[in-house]
Write an enzyme that holds these catalytic residues in place. Structure first.
Site: not given
Ligand code: ADP
Length: 269
Positions: A44, A46-47, A163, A217-218, A220-221
């Site tokens: 999903h 990737l698509r 964020y 965002g992914t 995955l961070g």
């Molecule tokens: P993404 O690529 O969505 O940023 P992460 O795995 O880095 O993915 O973070 C997962 C989710 O956690 C984010 O989508 C966001 O909603 C929330 N998040 C992460 N860091 C913060 C922050 N500092 N403040 C608010 N929300 C955050």
């Protein structure tokens, strides 16, 4: 989940009966279920960008468009391709880390210049944020993989910036206790709903609300960050209040404890 089957019973090569075998296959069943859920999430993810790339390419090929429209669609294609590349790279990184196949290079490093470098790079793209670094002892050293630690702090500080869409301070603070470095990344941005916190470090999980729908965002961070911290025998946690702000707390051992880290690891890129 139970699997049942008849097992033939032989005595002196003569079939003498059958035994009914019950086998608990819950673990295999759950692993399979998780695997197929992952496959459907990945396909999903990737698509979605691929569908946009195809759609905009088709428009560009079929229609006579103004140069402005062409430019806009090309830019969309460029952004989606970048997103796709980031997604694939993140996903492969995470797979390698989770299966303990990631090599970590072990070296003595100073945390202050490393954080300074990360903040300098990030400040180029975040003009309405004040990025602050508070370190009492700028000489303090630890053992770890410099590139991977950089990736960890990039993820966490970049999230703090991303964020906090209305700008504001992002403070990175380094404290010490006897055995550990404690790095806190504090922001005054959107915050995280209480019920989302337990799922935050789950692959592909993203908090879904109107405030952040436009923020790319992914998901995955934080999973990657958790893996890097795990490899360094550390801990990562989060404190947050919706609408007030978020603090990520990373604890890393100062001494030579890391187990997964290889002494003279051949660095895989
Ligand atoms: P993404 O690529 O969505 O940023 P992460 O795995 O880095 O993915 O973070 C997962 C989710 O956690 C984010 O989508 C966001 O909603 C929330 N998040 C992460 N860091 C913060 C922050 N500092 N403040 C608010 N929300 C955050």
């Amino acid at each position: 989940t139970v699997q049942m089957y008849w097992e033939p019973l032989f005595r002196k090569e003569q079939l003498t009966g059958f035994i009914l075998v019950h086998r608990d296959i819950t673990t295999e069943y759950n692993a399979d279920k998780m695997k197929s859920e992952l496959v459907s999430t990945v396909s999903h993810e990737l698509r979605t960008p691929l569908a946009s790339i195809l759609g905009f390419t088709e428009l560009l090929l079929k229609k006579t468009l103004s140069p402005e429209r062409q430019q806009k669609y090309l830019n969309n294609i460029y952004q989606e391709s970048k997103r796709l590349t980031a997604l694939i790279n993140d996903f492969l990184d995470l797979q390698r880390m989770e299966s303990n196949k990631q090599d970590y290079f072990r070296e003595k490093l100073k945390i202050y210049p490393l954080l300074k470098e990360v903040l300098e790079e990030l400040s180029v793209h975040s003009s309405n944020h004040q990025l602050k670094l508070e370190v009492k002892d700028t000489e303090v050293e630890m053992y770890g993989d410099k590139d991977k630690l950089k990736q960890l702090f990039q993820n966490i500080i970049q999230n703090a910036i991303k964020y906090s869409p209305h700008g504001g301070e992002v403070i990175t603070r380094v404290d010490l206790n006897e055995d550990n470095l404690i790095i806190k990344v504090v922001d005054f941005g959107l915050g995280i709903p209480r019920e989302a916190i337990p799922q935050l470090f789950t692959k592909f999980y993203r908090v879904d609300n109107t405030d952040r729908r436009k923020i790319g965002g992914t998901g995955l961070g934080l999973s990657i960050s958790k893996e890097i911290v795990r490899a360094h025998q550390g801990q990562i946690s989060v404190e947050s209040e919706l609408g007030i702000g978020t603090t990520f707390i990373i604890q890393l051992p100062k001494t030579e404890t890391p187990k997964i880290i290889k002494e003279q690891g051949s660095k895989k890129s």
